[in-house]
Motif scaffolding. Sequence first.
Motif, PDB file in Angstrom:
ATOM      1  N   GLU A  12       0.863  -1.187   0.000  1.00  0.00           N
ATOM      2  CA  GLU A  12       0.000   0.000   0.000  1.00  0.00           C
ATOM      3  C   GLU A  12       0.896   1.232   0.000  1.00  0.00           C
ATOM      4  O   GLU A  12       2.100   1.140   0.236  1.00  0.00           O
ATOM      5  CB  GLU A  12      -0.908  -0.002   1.222  1.00  0.00           C
ATOM      6  CG  GLU A  12      -0.158  -0.039   2.528  1.00  0.00           C
ATOM      7  CD  GLU A  12      -1.099  -0.177   3.719  1.00  0.00           C
ATOM      8  OE1 GLU A  12      -0.635   0.047   4.834  1.00  0.00           O
ATOM      9  OE2 GLU A  12      -2.284  -0.501   3.514  1.00  0.00           O
ATOM     10  N   THR A  13       0.302   2.378  -0.298  1.00  0.00           N
ATOM     11  CA  THR A  13       1.081   3.613  -0.315  1.00  0.00           C
ATOM     12  C   THR A  13       1.712   3.845   1.057  1.00  0.00           C
ATOM     13  O   THR A  13       1.026   3.837   2.070  1.00  0.00           O
ATOM     14  CB  THR A  13       0.186   4.805  -0.686  1.00  0.00           C
ATOM     15  OG1 THR A  13      -0.366   4.566  -1.980  1.00  0.00           O
ATOM     16  CG2 THR A  13       0.988   6.088  -0.709  1.00  0.00           C
ATOM     17  N   ILE A 174      -4.160   2.792 -17.459  1.00  0.00           N
ATOM     18  CA  ILE A 174      -3.609   1.574 -16.878  1.00  0.00           C
ATOM     19  C   ILE A 174      -3.468   0.462 -17.917  1.00  0.00           C
ATOM     20  O   ILE A 174      -2.565  -0.371 -17.823  1.00  0.00           O
ATOM     21  CB  ILE A 174      -4.473   1.099 -15.684  1.00  0.00           C
ATOM     22  CG1 ILE A 174      -3.763  -0.042 -14.921  1.00  0.00           C
ATOM     23  CG2 ILE A 174      -5.862   0.691 -16.140  1.00  0.00           C
ATOM     24  CD1 ILE A 174      -2.396   0.299 -14.398  1.00  0.00           C
ATOM     25  N   ILE A 198       5.688   6.769  -2.050  1.00  0.00           N
ATOM     26  CA  ILE A 198       5.614   5.421  -2.633  1.00  0.00           C
ATOM     27  C   ILE A 198       6.887   4.626  -2.389  1.00  0.00           C
ATOM     28  O   ILE A 198       6.905   3.413  -2.565  1.00  0.00           O
ATOM     29  CB  ILE A 198       5.292   5.460  -4.141  1.00  0.00           C
ATOM     30  CG1 ILE A 198       6.427   6.089  -4.947  1.00  0.00           C
ATOM     31  CG2 ILE A 198       3.986   6.185  -4.400  1.00  0.00           C
ATOM     32  CD1 ILE A 198       6.209   6.017  -6.434  1.00  0.00           C
ATOM     33  N   LEU A 215       4.370   2.127 -12.402  1.00  0.00           N
ATOM     34  CA  LEU A 215       3.130   1.485 -11.983  1.00  0.00           C
ATOM     35  C   LEU A 215       2.766   1.870 -10.549  1.00  0.00           C
ATOM     36  O   LEU A 215       1.598   2.105 -10.229  1.00  0.00           O
ATOM     37  CB  LEU A 215       3.262  -0.035 -12.105  1.00  0.00           C
ATOM     38  CG  LEU A 215       3.116  -0.593 -13.521  1.00  0.00           C
ATOM     39  CD1 LEU A 215       3.574  -2.045 -13.582  1.00  0.00           C
ATOM     40  CD2 LEU A 215       1.680  -0.480 -14.005  1.00  0.00           C
ATOM     41  N   ARG A 216       3.763   1.940  -9.695  1.00  0.00           N
ATOM     42  CA  ARG A 216       3.510   2.365  -8.311  1.00  0.00           C
ATOM     43  C   ARG A 216       3.135   3.854  -8.266  1.00  0.00           C
ATOM     44  O   ARG A 216       2.284   4.275  -7.479  1.00  0.00           O
ATOM     45  CB  ARG A 216       4.747   2.084  -7.462  1.00  0.00           C
ATOM     46  CG  ARG A 216       4.937   0.595  -7.193  1.00  0.00           C
ATOM     47  CD  ARG A 216       6.372   0.249  -6.850  1.00  0.00           C
ATOM     48  NE  ARG A 216       6.858   1.025  -5.734  1.00  0.00           N
ATOM     49  CZ  ARG A 216       8.170   1.166  -5.442  1.00  0.00           C
ATOM     50  NH1 ARG A 216       9.079   0.595  -6.206  1.00  0.00           N
ATOM     51  NH2 ARG A 216       8.536   1.881  -4.416  1.00  0.00           N
ATOM     52  N   PHE A 218       1.581   5.434 -10.604  1.00  0.00           N
ATOM     53  CA  PHE A 218       0.228   5.535 -11.143  1.00  0.00           C
ATOM     54  C   PHE A 218      -0.817   5.387 -10.039  1.00  0.00           C
ATOM     55  O   PHE A 218      -1.881   6.019 -10.080  1.00  0.00           O
ATOM     56  CB  PHE A 218       0.013   4.454 -12.207  1.00  0.00           C
ATOM     57  CG  PHE A 218      -1.363   4.429 -12.799  1.00  0.00           C
ATOM     58  CD1 PHE A 218      -1.705   5.258 -13.851  1.00  0.00           C
ATOM     59  CD2 PHE A 218      -2.337   3.579 -12.289  1.00  0.00           C
ATOM     60  CE1 PHE A 218      -2.986   5.236 -14.394  1.00  0.00           C
ATOM     61  CE2 PHE A 218      -3.615   3.556 -12.819  1.00  0.00           C
ATOM     62  CZ  PHE A 218      -3.936   4.385 -13.872  1.00  0.00           C
ATOM     63  N   ARG A 219      -0.525   4.556  -9.036  1.00  0.00           N
ATOM     64  CA  ARG A 219      -1.451   4.355  -7.927  1.00  0.00           C
ATOM     65  C   ARG A 219      -1.609   5.614  -7.085  1.00  0.00           C
ATOM     66  O   ARG A 219      -2.606   5.786  -6.382  1.00  0.00           O
ATOM     67  CB  ARG A 219      -0.953   3.202  -7.049  1.00  0.00           C
ATOM     68  CG  ARG A 219      -1.055   1.857  -7.732  1.00  0.00           C
ATOM     69  CD  ARG A 219      -0.250   0.771  -7.051  1.00  0.00           C
ATOM     70  NE  ARG A 219      -0.217   0.850  -5.599  1.00  0.00           N
ATOM     71  CZ  ARG A 219      -0.038  -0.214  -4.817  1.00  0.00           C
ATOM     72  NH1 ARG A 219       0.078  -1.405  -5.354  1.00  0.00           N
ATOM     73  NH2 ARG A 219       0.038  -0.066  -3.515  1.00  0.00           N
ATOM     74  N   ALA A 220      -0.618   6.495  -7.149  1.00  0.00           N
ATOM     75  CA  ALA A 220      -0.655   7.710  -6.324  1.00  0.00           C
ATOM     76  C   ALA A 220      -1.441   8.842  -6.974  1.00  0.00           C
ATOM     77  O   ALA A 220      -1.867   9.775  -6.294  1.00  0.00           O
ATOM     78  CB  ALA A 220       0.766   8.176  -6.027  1.00  0.00           C
ATOM     79  N   GLU A 222      -2.568  10.952 -11.105  1.00  0.00           N
ATOM     80  CA  GLU A 222      -2.487  11.040 -12.560  1.00  0.00           C
ATOM     81  C   GLU A 222      -1.073  11.368 -13.042  1.00  0.00           C
ATOM     82  O   GLU A 222      -0.430  12.298 -12.542  1.00  0.00           O
ATOM     83  CB  GLU A 222      -3.448  12.114 -13.076  1.00  0.00           C
ATOM     84  CG  GLU A 222      -4.908  11.721 -13.015  1.00  0.00           C
ATOM     85  CD  GLU A 222      -5.217  10.511 -13.883  1.00  0.00           C
ATOM     86  OE1 GLU A 222      -4.699  10.436 -15.015  1.00  0.00           O
ATOM     87  OE2 GLU A 222      -5.973   9.637 -13.433  1.00  0.00           O
ATOM     88  N   ALA A 269      -2.804  -9.354  -6.804  1.00  0.00           N
ATOM     89  CA  ALA A 269      -4.120  -8.717  -6.849  1.00  0.00           C
ATOM     90  C   ALA A 269      -5.227  -9.728  -6.567  1.00  0.00           C
ATOM     91  O   ALA A 269      -6.179  -9.450  -5.832  1.00  0.00           O
ATOM     92  CB  ALA A 269      -4.337  -8.060  -8.206  1.00  0.00           C
ATOM     93  N   ASN A 276     -10.956  -9.011  -7.564  1.00  0.00           N
ATOM     94  CA  ASN A 276     -10.073  -8.456  -8.588  1.00  0.00           C
ATOM     95  C   ASN A 276     -10.115  -9.255  -9.888  1.00  0.00           C
ATOM     96  O   ASN A 276      -9.617  -8.795 -10.914  1.00  0.00           O
ATOM     97  CB  ASN A 276      -8.642  -8.372  -8.075  1.00  0.00           C
ATOM     98  CG  ASN A 276      -8.473  -7.241  -7.077  1.00  0.00           C
ATOM     99  OD1 ASN A 276      -9.155  -6.229  -7.163  1.00  0.00           O
ATOM    100  ND2 ASN A 276      -7.571  -7.411  -6.123  1.00  0.00           N
TER     101      ASN A 276
END
Length: 357
Positions: A12-13, A174, A198, A215-216, A218-220, A222, A269, A276
């Motif tokens: 997780e972040t 994504i 991150i 990719l990590r 991107f979770r945070a 745009e 996932a 998922n």
Amino acid sequence: MALDDKLFPINETQTKITDNIKKDGSVAIIMRTQNRPILLVRAIESVIQQTYTNWHLYIINDGGIAKEVNDLIELYKIDINNRLTLIHNPHSLGMEAASNCGFSLATEEFMVVHDDDDSWDPGFLLETVKFLQENPSAVAVITNCLVVNEEIRKNTVKQISVTDWSEWKDLIDITSLICNNVAPPICILIRMNVAKQIGKFNEELPVLGDWDYLLRLFRAGEIKTLNKKLAYYHHRPNKQSSYGNSVISGLDNHIKYRLEYRNALARKALLSDQGNYGILHLLLSDSNSKNKEQINLMTEQNKLLNLRIDVLQSYIVSMNNVIYEIQNNVTYLKRKAFPIKRFVARIRNLIRKFKNK
């Protein structure tokens, strides 16, 4: 540690204190190198020549000859002007671990990884910093770039060709990012407070660390794009020594880890939440739909192209017929005019004889 946790370690972040991050528009430039002084010269000059000057350069010599790097730094001492942190690792830690040596120390407002074999347009930092300042919702910005194919000849870099970056995307989603790395590090400026949240670069990955980080990231939030060719991604396709590219000389590793990394993402996932499966199915369906749309579009374009070719061929045939008719008419007129020409010639001959008497 399980393989999946090594390949994709962030559950997780992370919550890290970012109070010490500057807010002055400064940029941390992380440059890792190892026994490539010919290329390092160009990389350092690429930084010095930036029109935007609020930067700090972190050079990590990852197990390379220290004297070579020190001598180069001495040459550019005036230009760098106390904006350098130089780290000599006694032995190589690997690309991502070397990046982390600089990342752990950096507190500038923005961050970018500048590999020692790549380079920038002089306006790269000015344009990207301005973009992030004007787009506060973006966690990072990716510029377009040119791919420069080159080779090393007698300790000199010789350019072979320059091509467009084939993976450019105007929008980062994504489905694109999960399939391929959409940008090399030289094109990406990141907000440092997000980067610290991150976490570090994945040291378990000998290759594809930049893809993992995107990719990590991107979770945070745009990741936005700036369609200006402000970076140069240099390739040396025929070089297998220390002057080669990891993406080329380490091609087998890239293929192996690309497969294992993607599988690790999917397994993690699915294990964390069976729901998922639905998301995975949705993404695959979306990807298949896009592929079908592209195939259909290409089919329609081919049909239109074939139609245009048919029309052009018909036009050419018609023009050939017209030309043939014109040629026939000209031949006919010449044939009809021949007796008249002969009669006129006789009259002229008679007149000439009459005058001579």
